[in-house]
Design a protein around this motif. Sequence first.
Motif, PDB file in Angstrom:
ATOM      1  N   THR A  14       0.833  -1.209   0.000  1.00  0.00           N
ATOM      2  CA  THR A  14       0.000   0.000   0.000  1.00  0.00           C
ATOM      3  C   THR A  14       0.860   1.249   0.000  1.00  0.00           C
ATOM      4  OG1 THR A  14      -1.780  -1.164   1.156  1.00  0.00           O
ATOM      5  CG2 THR A  14      -1.800   1.243   1.271  1.00  0.00           C
ATOM      6  N   PHE A  15       1.933   1.238   0.804  1.00  0.00           N
ATOM      7  CA  PHE A  15       2.887   2.348   0.824  1.00  0.00           C
ATOM      8  C   PHE A  15       3.552   2.523  -0.541  1.00  0.00           C
ATOM      9  CE2 PHE A  15       7.552   3.001   1.144  1.00  0.00           C
ATOM     10  CZ  PHE A  15       7.548   4.378   1.342  1.00  0.00           C
ATOM     11  N   ILE A  16       3.953   1.418  -1.160  1.00  0.00           N
ATOM     12  CA  ILE A  16       4.599   1.483  -2.477  1.00  0.00           C
ATOM     13  C   ILE A  16       3.652   2.101  -3.500  1.00  0.00           C
ATOM     14  CG2 ILE A  16       5.494   0.081  -4.382  1.00  0.00           C
ATOM     15  CD1 ILE A  16       6.519  -1.890  -2.159  1.00  0.00           C
ATOM     16  N   ARG A  17       2.413   1.637  -3.514  1.00  0.00           N
ATOM     17  CA  ARG A  17       1.445   2.176  -4.477  1.00  0.00           C
ATOM     18  C   ARG A  17       1.187   3.655  -4.233  1.00  0.00           C
ATOM     19  NH1 ARG A  17      -0.833  -3.175  -3.748  1.00  0.00           N
ATOM     20  NH2 ARG A  17      -2.107  -2.430  -2.007  1.00  0.00           N
ATOM     21  N   ARG A  18       1.104   4.041  -2.973  1.00  0.00           N
ATOM     22  CA  ARG A  18       0.884   5.467  -2.649  1.00  0.00           C
ATOM     23  C   ARG A  18       2.071   6.310  -3.103  1.00  0.00           C
ATOM     24  NH1 ARG A  18       0.530   7.915   3.459  1.00  0.00           N
ATOM     25  NH2 ARG A  18       0.084  10.081   2.877  1.00  0.00           N
ATOM     26  N   THR A  19       3.285   5.787  -2.925  1.00  0.00           N
ATOM     27  CA  THR A  19       4.478   6.498  -3.379  1.00  0.00           C
ATOM     28  C   THR A  19       4.445   6.700  -4.888  1.00  0.00           C
ATOM     29  OG1 THR A  19       5.811   5.589  -1.565  1.00  0.00           O
ATOM     30  CG2 THR A  19       6.990   6.409  -3.491  1.00  0.00           C
ATOM     31  N   LEU A  20       4.092   5.650  -5.616  1.00  0.00           N
ATOM     32  CA  LEU A  20       4.110   5.706  -7.078  1.00  0.00           C
ATOM     33  C   LEU A  20       3.037   6.636  -7.643  1.00  0.00           C
ATOM     34  CD1 LEU A  20       4.814   1.951  -7.862  1.00  0.00           C
ATOM     35  CD2 LEU A  20       6.422   3.873  -7.995  1.00  0.00           C
ATOM     36  N   GLU A  21       2.020   6.945  -6.845  1.00  0.00           N
ATOM     37  CA  GLU A  21       1.021   7.918  -7.294  1.00  0.00           C
ATOM     38  C   GLU A  21       1.645   9.297  -7.491  1.00  0.00           C
ATOM     39  OE1 GLU A  21      -2.086   7.869  -4.425  1.00  0.00           O
ATOM     40  OE2 GLU A  21      -2.782   5.855  -4.952  1.00  0.00           O
ATOM     41  N   SER A  22       2.660   9.619  -6.674  1.00  0.00           N
ATOM     42  CA  SER A  22       3.330  10.919  -6.771  1.00  0.00           C
ATOM     43  C   SER A  22       4.660  10.833  -7.511  1.00  0.00           C
ATOM     44  CB  SER A  22       3.594  11.485  -5.363  1.00  0.00           C
ATOM     45  OG  SER A  22       2.417  11.641  -4.630  1.00  0.00           O
ATOM     46  N   TYR A  23       5.357   9.708  -7.342  1.00  0.00           N
ATOM     47  CA  TYR A  23       6.722   9.589  -7.854  1.00  0.00           C
ATOM     48  C   TYR A  23       6.793   8.333  -8.708  1.00  0.00           C
ATOM     49  CZ  TYR A  23      11.788  10.354  -7.740  1.00  0.00           C
ATOM     50  OH  TYR A  23      13.097  10.625  -8.074  1.00  0.00           O
ATOM     51  N   PRO A  24       6.550   8.449 -10.014  1.00  0.00           N
ATOM     52  CA  PRO A  24       6.404   7.265 -10.865  1.00  0.00           C
ATOM     53  C   PRO A  24       7.695   6.464 -10.994  1.00  0.00           C
ATOM     54  CG  PRO A  24       6.488   9.267 -12.188  1.00  0.00           C
ATOM     55  CD  PRO A  24       6.402   9.704 -10.760  1.00  0.00           C
ATOM     56  N   ARG A  37      10.317  18.231  -8.781  1.00  0.00           N
ATOM     57  CA  ARG A  37       8.918  18.622  -8.562  1.00  0.00           C
ATOM     58  C   ARG A  37       8.106  17.438  -8.041  1.00  0.00           C
ATOM     59  NH1 ARG A  37       4.753  17.678 -11.518  1.00  0.00           N
ATOM     60  NH2 ARG A  37       6.000  17.163 -13.371  1.00  0.00           N
ATOM     61  N   VAL A  38       8.203  16.270  -8.709  1.00  0.00           N
ATOM     62  CA  VAL A  38       7.392  15.135  -8.280  1.00  0.00           C
ATOM     63  C   VAL A  38       7.884  14.581  -6.942  1.00  0.00           C
ATOM     64  CG1 VAL A  38       6.662  14.537 -10.614  1.00  0.00           C
ATOM     65  CG2 VAL A  38       8.702  13.442  -9.660  1.00  0.00           C
ATOM     66  N   TYR A  39       9.194  14.637  -6.691  1.00  0.00           N
ATOM     67  CA  TYR A  39       9.714  14.180  -5.394  1.00  0.00           C
ATOM     68  C   TYR A  39       9.192  15.081  -4.271  1.00  0.00           C
ATOM     69  CZ  TYR A  39      13.073  12.591  -1.863  1.00  0.00           C
ATOM     70  OH  TYR A  39      13.651  12.079  -0.725  1.00  0.00           O
ATOM     71  N   ASP A  40       9.233  16.395  -4.499  1.00  0.00           N
ATOM     72  CA  ASP A  40       8.730  17.324  -3.482  1.00  0.00           C
ATOM     73  C   ASP A  40       7.241  17.107  -3.229  1.00  0.00           C
ATOM     74  OD1 ASP A  40      11.254  18.384  -3.275  1.00  0.00           O
ATOM     75  OD2 ASP A  40      10.821  20.190  -4.458  1.00  0.00           O
ATOM     76  N   GLU A  45       3.059  14.912   0.415  1.00  0.00           N
ATOM     77  CA  GLU A  45       1.958  13.965   0.610  1.00  0.00           C
ATOM     78  C   GLU A  45       2.167  13.127   1.873  1.00  0.00           C
ATOM     79  OE1 GLU A  45      -1.395  11.585   0.101  1.00  0.00           O
ATOM     80  OE2 GLU A  45      -0.897  13.489  -0.874  1.00  0.00           O
ATOM     81  N   PHE A  46       3.413  12.797   2.184  1.00  0.00           N
ATOM     82  CA  PHE A  46       3.718  11.938   3.329  1.00  0.00           C
ATOM     83  C   PHE A  46       4.033  12.717   4.612  1.00  0.00           C
ATOM     84  CE2 PHE A  46       4.355   8.755  -0.012  1.00  0.00           C
ATOM     85  CZ  PHE A  46       3.846   7.619   0.584  1.00  0.00           C
ATOM     86  N   HIS A  47       4.161  14.038   4.522  1.00  0.00           N
ATOM     87  CA  HIS A  47       4.568  14.832   5.688  1.00  0.00           C
ATOM     88  C   HIS A  47       3.534  14.707   6.797  1.00  0.00           C
ATOM     89  CE1 HIS A  47       5.854  18.244   8.143  1.00  0.00           C
ATOM     90  NE2 HIS A  47       6.956  18.325   7.413  1.00  0.00           N
ATOM     91  N   THR A  48       4.014  14.443   8.018  1.00  0.00           N
ATOM     92  CA  THR A  48       3.097  14.181   9.136  1.00  0.00           C
ATOM     93  C   THR A  48       3.149  15.243  10.225  1.00  0.00           C
ATOM     94  OG1 THR A  48       4.771  12.782  10.202  1.00  0.00           O
ATOM     95  CG2 THR A  48       3.182  11.691   8.749  1.00  0.00           C
ATOM     96  N   GLY A  49       3.854  16.344   9.980  1.00  0.00           N
ATOM     97  CA  GLY A  49       3.919  17.390  10.988  1.00  0.00           C
ATOM     98  C   GLY A  49       4.950  17.104  12.062  1.00  0.00           C
ATOM     99  N   TYR A  50       5.027  18.007  13.055  1.00  0.00           N
ATOM    100  CA  TYR A  50       6.016  17.880  14.129  1.00  0.00           C
ATOM    101  C   TYR A  50       5.355  17.309  15.387  1.00  0.00           C
ATOM    102  CZ  TYR A  50       9.195  21.173  11.704  1.00  0.00           C
ATOM    103  OH  TYR A  50      10.030  21.799  10.823  1.00  0.00           O
ATOM    104  N   PRO A  51       6.074  16.500  16.135  1.00  0.00           N
ATOM    105  CA  PRO A  51       5.586  16.134  17.462  1.00  0.00           C
ATOM    106  C   PRO A  51       5.514  17.364  18.367  1.00  0.00           C
ATOM    107  CG  PRO A  51       7.403  14.708  16.760  1.00  0.00           C
ATOM    108  CD  PRO A  51       7.362  15.858  15.816  1.00  0.00           C
TER     109      PRO A  51
END
Length: 309
Positions: A14-24, A37-40, A45-51
């Motif tokens: 699931t993680f792999i597929r989600r990654t490939l949606e942004s970064y082919p 651009r696509v890496y950024d 998309e994956f950024h989760t904020g700060y603790p």
Amino acid sequence: MADYDRLIDEETWTFIRRTLESYPEDAVGLSIEDQRRVYDEMCREFHTGYPAGVNAEDFSANGVPVRVYTAGSPSRTVVFYHGGGFVVGGLESHDDVCAEICFETGYRVVSVDYRLCPEFRHPVQFEDSWTATEWAAVEYDAPLVLAGDSAGGNLAACVAHHARGRLSQVLGQVLIYPGLGGDMSAPSYSEHANAPLLTRDDIAFYMTVRFHGEKPENDPTFAPLQDTDYSGLPPTVVISADCDPIRDDAGAYRDRIRAAGGKAEWINEPGLVHGYLRARKTVGRARDSFERICVAIEALGQDIWPYNP
């Protein structure tokens, strides 16, 4: 060839597929501008904020941009070098990872924004990393742990090798699925030549944009596994993803440090793929590995070796 349907669990797929949606998968075929651009976009998309309690501030480390993360009054400094094949990434790409390392260890984290290839070629990435590390040592006058993922793991090790006899504060290094310039005839390079998220062809592309002219040889500021002397290195923990063509670089590096009388541990993570730091919130195996990474950083910062001799 590896049977990834058997080796990789559904969470990781699931993680792999989600990654490939942004970064082919064919991202290295894009222009450098489009790769970034696509890496950024993927990293956002994956950024989760700060603790809670973690703060960050940007500085110039003698001309090299850095972002410094703190929580409380840290007594140790982690210098973190980001991955991205020396071509993509920066202060934003690993922003939440650095914030979480700060939170989990209680240490200050200095994230280094070294200049990228192909506009800047070797040894610029190493020189920027070394400049920022020296700055951190002087600015905070605290023991250092060097850490990085992928290309950043390479740079962390390059700095550790160069620091011998030059910088006394380095207590250890933690390298996360690093590319160390290993032997491409090693088993992992063929076994995982077509691994999800990083292939052997991708590695060849990232290699060619790093230098002008002939590939550097016998240059440990380019590839730590080109060094001839592994003595005097700080205690080292190398973490690899099992389903990754550069997996065996980690084992080779551990073996050379041990043969020279040093302390080194290799942790190979089953069922994980290159880039799994971004999966640490959604994939159990990646979450457990990130915990091991933070434990290693914290232990080395306290001059503790939590592994068998």
